[in-house]
Design an enzyme around this catalytic site. Sequence first.
Site, short mmCIF file in Angstrom:
data_model
loop_
_atom_site.label_atom_id
_atom_site.label_comp_id
_atom_site.label_asym_id
_atom_site.label_seq_id
_atom_site.Cartn_x
_atom_site.Cartn_y
_atom_site.Cartn_z
N LYS A 75 0.66 -1.36 0.03
CA LYS A 75 -0.02 -0.11 0.06
C LYS A 75 0.97 1.17 0.08
CE LYS A 75 -4.02 -1.09 0.13
NZ LYS A 75 -5.00 -1.38 -1.07
N1 PMP Z 1 -2.93 -7.69 1.84
C1 PMP Z 1 -3.30 -6.72 2.80
C2 PMP Z 1 -2.57 -7.15 4.04
C3 PMP Z 1 -3.74 -5.50 2.55
O1 PMP Z 1 -3.71 -4.52 3.50
C4 PMP Z 1 -4.38 -5.18 1.36
C5 PMP Z 1 -5.02 -3.96 1.04
N2 PMP Z 1 -6.18 -3.66 1.73
C6 PMP Z 1 -4.24 -6.17 0.39
C7 PMP Z 1 -3.72 -7.33 0.61
C8 PMP Z 1 -4.95 -6.23 -0.89
O2 PMP Z 1 -4.60 -4.97 -1.68
P1 PMP Z 1 -5.53 -4.25 -2.68
O3 PMP Z 1 -6.35 -3.17 -1.80
O4 PMP Z 1 -4.88 -3.56 -3.73
O5 PMP Z 1 -6.62 -5.10 -3.53
#
Ligand code: PMP
Length: 489
Positions: A75
């Site tokens: 992120k």
């Molecule tokens: N894994 C974790 C630990 C996350 O915090 C996130 C984001 N919320 C994701 C995966 C997924 O990423 P995305 O929001 O780009 O789908």
Amino acid sequence: MILSVNTAELPNPTSNPISHDDDSAGGQARHRRAYDNVLQTIGWTPLIRLSRVTRGIRTPVYAKADFFNPGGSVKDRIGLPLIESHEKAGRLKAGGTIVEATSGNTGVGLAIAAALKGYRCIFTMPDKMSQEKVRLLRAFGAEVIITPTAVPSDHPQNYVMMAKRIAAETPGAVLAGQFENQANPDAHVATTGPELWEQTEGKITHFVAAAGTGGTVSGVGRFLKSKNPNIKIIAADPQGSVLAELWRTNGDGHPTGAPYKVEGIGQDCVPHTLDMSVIDEFMTVGDKEAFAMARRLTREEGLFVGGSAGLIAHAAMHVARRMDDPNALVVTFLCDTGERYLSKVFNDEWMRENQMLDTSPSNIENVLGRKDASAPTIVSVTTGTTVRQAIRLMVLHNVSQVPVLDGAVCVGSVTESHLSSQSLSDPKALDLSVGDVMEAPFPTVEAGQSVESVAKLLSKSNRAVLVKRDNMVQGIVTRFDVLEYLMAR
Ligand code: PMP
């Protein structure tokens, strides 16, 4: 004490399908120049081959290690782009406030950029998220408001609803908006996708990720498909999330979600940032499998990652196992660092309290159950099979020993190493019958026999055992299968 590790001595599973950096001295090629600030170090995370948890799988699996980002997660990539989208639109001015609903990692990504730009941060976070993440956000100076997890998505106490209200009521504030702001997937079109294309030299055939906002899977998916439309984009979804079911029913189903423990991925409705059209397949994975794989990645590969990375890697292993294409190259995604879950996934007490550890006494059938379901139950030969055929069979199925069966009775065994050395010293041996060269039969054990007693048998000169139930051979368990089982527990 200084321990030096020469990575050149570590076993390399098979030949590498893509170029590898053999800079074992440690990072000489990286970070050669100074940076102006930490934001410049985001992205260009390493792509690392998984070699231990993939034993027995022919298709290479590489992991994009996004926990290498300075804030410890994928992120970080969207923090600055989200903020800049509001600055460009004139909504966010000096001294302004950034509000966001976050499972924690987006908060860190925003907080890093906000620290350098001098913005105030207010984050709402569901109460299921780890204490480590709350403390981390507060360490960056953010205000964190904890909301209940178990409320519907339109409830005023829901973390997204609450963040929207705070943003509307706070003067000079904007909602960063990771669930609707297209700067989120666009950041992955601009960075993660091209990095993977370059790091795999365009040889990637399958990308496995999971959707929280869907930014990663949608952005990477769009970019990779623009380069090669045949690349398959596979989304892994936690059991309890509704995304997989909505994808299968093309949005027409009315799945009811259920609680689950994995953080950061899965949803109870489809976010605007998730482009379902780039996804070729959805796979559902349970918490237990996700956490077990996160722990294995840490202990066996030295990759300290969280539960979502474990969940995705578990799905990626399935994808790689069923592949029968010598050109296949699977990439899995390691979203964040395990440090964020020391009180949970890496805490045996928490794992036990939540029934996430296998505590039932294990029998050899459990070991058999863990083996690749798509592989043949048993690969065997008869006494009349030629040595040449036996070697071919072992190479084809990627096994190093097979039983010689006469009906359901094991009358002998052959190993690839024994057959190869015999055939190399005298090539005529290739045309001999297995019956002429076979070694002692593998012992046969009952399906209910304890793993410990079978492990003792295998610790002697036996390389494998045959497992029987009701006088029928159920399968073969090798030394390595038992060792892998014991290590995973
Ligand atoms: N894994 C974790 C630990 C996350 O915090 C996130 C984001 N919320 C994701 C995966 C997924 O990423 P995305 O929001 O780009 O789908």
